[in-house]
Design an enzyme around this catalytic site. Structure first.
Site, PDB file in Angstrom:
ATOM      1  N   LYS A 136      -9.306  -7.278   2.393  1.00 23.47           N
ATOM      2  CA  LYS A 136      -9.771  -8.058   1.244  1.00 23.47           C
ATOM      3  C   LYS A 136     -10.633  -9.197   1.775  1.00 23.47           C
ATOM      4  O   LYS A 136     -10.289  -9.809   2.801  1.00 23.47           O
ATOM      5  CB  LYS A 136      -8.558  -8.595   0.469  1.00 23.47           C
ATOM      6  CG  LYS A 136      -8.911  -9.376  -0.795  1.00 23.47           C
ATOM      7  CD  LYS A 136      -7.657  -9.771  -1.585  1.00 23.47           C
ATOM      8  CE  LYS A 136      -7.986 -10.538  -2.854  1.00 23.47           C
ATOM      9  NZ  LYS A 136      -6.782 -10.927  -3.629  1.00 23.47           N
ATOM     10  N   SER A 193      -6.615  -9.704  -8.624  1.00 31.48           N
ATOM     11  CA  SER A 193      -7.897  -9.984  -8.017  1.00 31.48           C
ATOM     12  C   SER A 193      -8.247  -9.034  -6.865  1.00 31.48           C
ATOM     13  O   SER A 193      -9.412  -8.987  -6.460  1.00 31.48           O
ATOM     14  CB  SER A 193      -7.920 -11.417  -7.473  1.00 31.48           C
ATOM     15  OG  SER A 193      -6.975 -11.575  -6.432  1.00 31.48           O
ATOM     16  N   SER A 240      -1.832 -10.151  -7.997  1.00 29.10           N
ATOM     17  CA  SER A 240      -3.085  -9.530  -7.542  1.00 29.10           C
ATOM     18  C   SER A 240      -2.965  -8.369  -6.576  1.00 29.10           C
ATOM     19  O   SER A 240      -3.974  -7.741  -6.266  1.00 29.10           O
ATOM     20  CB  SER A 240      -3.987 -10.580  -6.913  1.00 29.10           C
ATOM     21  OG  SER A 240      -4.616 -11.304  -7.923  1.00 29.10           O
TER      22      SER A 240
HETATM   23  N1  GLN Z   1      -4.398 -13.112 -12.446  1.00 28.05           N
HETATM   24  C1  GLN Z   1      -3.705 -14.194 -11.819  1.00 28.05           C
HETATM   25  C2  GLN Z   1      -4.637 -15.383 -11.708  1.00 28.05           C
HETATM   26  O1  GLN Z   1      -5.736 -15.264 -12.082  1.00 28.05           O
HETATM   27  C3  GLN Z   1      -3.184 -13.796 -10.473  1.00 28.05           C
HETATM   28  C4  GLN Z   1      -4.226 -13.729  -9.434  1.00 28.05           C
HETATM   29  C5  GLN Z   1      -3.668 -13.498  -8.073  1.00 28.05           C
HETATM   30  O2  GLN Z   1      -2.542 -13.035  -7.895  1.00 28.05           O
HETATM   31  N2  GLN Z   1      -4.438 -13.887  -7.072  1.00 28.05           N
HETATM   32  O3  GLN Z   1      -4.274 -16.407 -11.244  1.00 28.05           O
END
Ligand code: GLN
Length: 484
Positions: free
Chosen positions: A76, A151, A175
């Site tokens: 990532k 994400s 995410s």
């Molecule tokens: N969707 C959540 C956020 O926007 C989680 C994102 C994540 O786990 N990095 O914060």
């Protein structure tokens, strides 16, 4: 070759059926053929990958290969990679080349693994659909009109389309697990502190945790064994022994108790997803697990508490991007204030700016007590709910997402609707627990998933339950039609 799991490929390398150079070239070709439509990679490191693969093949001929030597994977683009651009999905870091490797990258490389490239993601890991990336959205390999989740959408789409046998990912509020579900792959978010955060670009430091996405629970176990462990460069890294996760996978399911929290099976949950989750739960019951209904009464408070805490922490973490030290700098600033303001305005996308504003507000004098401190109290209640549950059960089974992968653009105008998608994953981060997402029976050709939540450092049990189920089913083996 791409139908194989990572461990099957490791075996093929060991048996001399394929070389690392061949395997790596095979994936680079797949990326070239398919990624234009998916957009799952921000950077492909072809030449470097082939050089690493050659080194892996040499190590093997010298009998110096480890179990994962020569197997490719993707990172990532939140993990710093020395000499290779690390963008975090942001214009702010579009030109950023890290002078060092993240611990996760370093460890996987030391195990002889080959980096294929860096995967697309929501900017600074803020999002649930991968539509917040400066590099454009990632498309779901099962249906290109739909989102892959976020994400870590690039990592999930790349693994689902078999453009990489596995990928690293991070999970602050879901995410890893949510894109795993949307793309039909297996994803593990380890216990907070299990995997080093050193060199992982910070979003919300008390929640961020690195982990992985792979085809099977076994593959995740193999990667976790390499990634986990104490790191003196991360002050929240926990010095706790790293078990042999692969060996532990063989623990029997018979006699385990599995909690089903009623708050997770509420009316937000799509009935079709519920049926897939229930099918998985019934399979564990068939293998001898005992099902216990439990309650986590404070769960409905998790999402609002999370968005206060995560935004507060991000407003502080992202203060470092000032246009002075590194990252985007605006052209011809009038003075220092103009440099700060314009660099940040140009460098950050809309969602990141929204979070910084919410977080700054929640921490400001007069409001901190009402928002931030209150959210921290809620967090303690949620942690306590889970601890009480784990006095009764060995693990918890739940859905991952209340909805199926939705269409690109469907929720971009409604941030709150987007935030609510994480209602089943966020509580796990607030408590710092490990969570595993496993592909379950698809609905109308779209992937679904089931989540297992464990007590602190109980990753082995979750992976064992996952592996036991994956021995009976093949949802995790399915490859999207366009990528077969
Ligand atoms: N969707 C959540 C956020 O926007 C989680 C994102 C994540 O786990 N990095 O914060």
């Amino acid at each position: 070759m791409h139908e194989q799991t990572l461990l099957e490929q490791a075996q093929a390398l060991q048996d001399g059926e394929v070389s690392s150079v061949e395997l790596t070239q095979f994936y680079l070709n797949r990326i070239q053929a398919h990624d234009e439509s998916l957009n799952s990679f921000v950077t492909v490191t072809g030449a470097q990958a082939l050089a690493q693969a050659e080194a892996a093949d040499r190590a093997r001929s010298a009998s110096e290969a480890g179990p994962l030597t020569g197997v490719p994977l993707a990172h990532k683009d939140i993990f710093c990679t020395r000499g290779v651009r690390t963008t975090c999905g942001s214009r702010m870091l579009d030109n950023f080349v890290s002078p060092y490797d993240a611990t996760v990258v370093e460890r996987l490389q030391a195990a002889g693994m080959v980096m294929l490239g860096k995967t697309n993601m929501d900017e600074f890991a803020m999002g649930s659909s991968n539509e917040n990336s400066y590099y454009g959205p990632v498309h779901n390999p099962w249906d290109s009109e739909r989102v892959p989740g976020g994400s870590s959408g690039g990592s999930a789409a790349a693994v689902a389309a078999r453009l990489a046998p596995a990928a690293t990912a991070t999970d602050t509020g879901g995410s890893i697990r949510q894109p795993a579900t949307f793309c039909g792959v297996t994803g593990l978010k380890p216990t907070y502190g299990r995997v080093s955060r050193f060199g992982m670009v910070a979003y919300a430091s008390s929640l961020d945790q690195g982990g992985m996405l792979g085809v099977s629970a076994e593959d995740c176990a193999a990667l976790l064994g390499t990634m986990a462990g104490f790191d003196s460069r991360d002050s929240t890294s926990v010095d706790h022994p790293v078990p042999d996760y692969q060996k532990e996978l063989k623990q029997p399911v018979d006699g385990l108790s599995l909690g089903l929290p009623k708050e997770f099976f509420d009316d937000r949950l799509d009935a079709r997803i519920r049926a897939s989750v229930e099918e998985a739960v019934a399979a564990w019951e068939g293998q001898g697990a005992q099902l216990v209904e439990i309650s986590l009464p404070n769960l409905p408070l998790a999402t609002p508490a999370y968005y206060v805490i995560a935004s507060a922490e991000c407003s502080s973490n992202l203060a470092r991007y000032d246009g002075v030290r590194y990252g985007h700098r605006c052209a011809d600033p009038e003075d220092l204030e103009d440099l700060f303001c314009r660099s940040r305005e140009e460098g950050f996308g809309a969602e990141v700016r929204r979070r910084i504003m919410i977080g700054t507000y929640a921490l400001s004098a007069g409001y901190r007590e009402a928002y931030y401190d209150q959210a921290r109290r809620v967090r303690q209640l949620i942690r306590r709910d889970f601890q009480q549950a784990f006095e009764k059960v060995d693990a918890i089974a739940a859905p991952v997402s209340p909805v199926l992968p939705f269409r690109l653009g469907e929720k971009t105008q409604d941030p709150v609707a987007m935030y609510l998608i994480d209602c089943y994953t966020i509580p796990v981060n607030l408590a710092g627990l490990p969570g595993l997402s496993l592909p379950a029976r698809p609905v109308d050709g779209l992937p679904t998933g089931v989540q297992l939540i464990g007590n602190y450092f109980d990753e082995a049990r979750l992976l064992g339950l996952g592996a036991a189920w994956q021995r009976e089913t093949d949802w995790h083996r399915q490859v999207p039609p366009g990528f077969a």
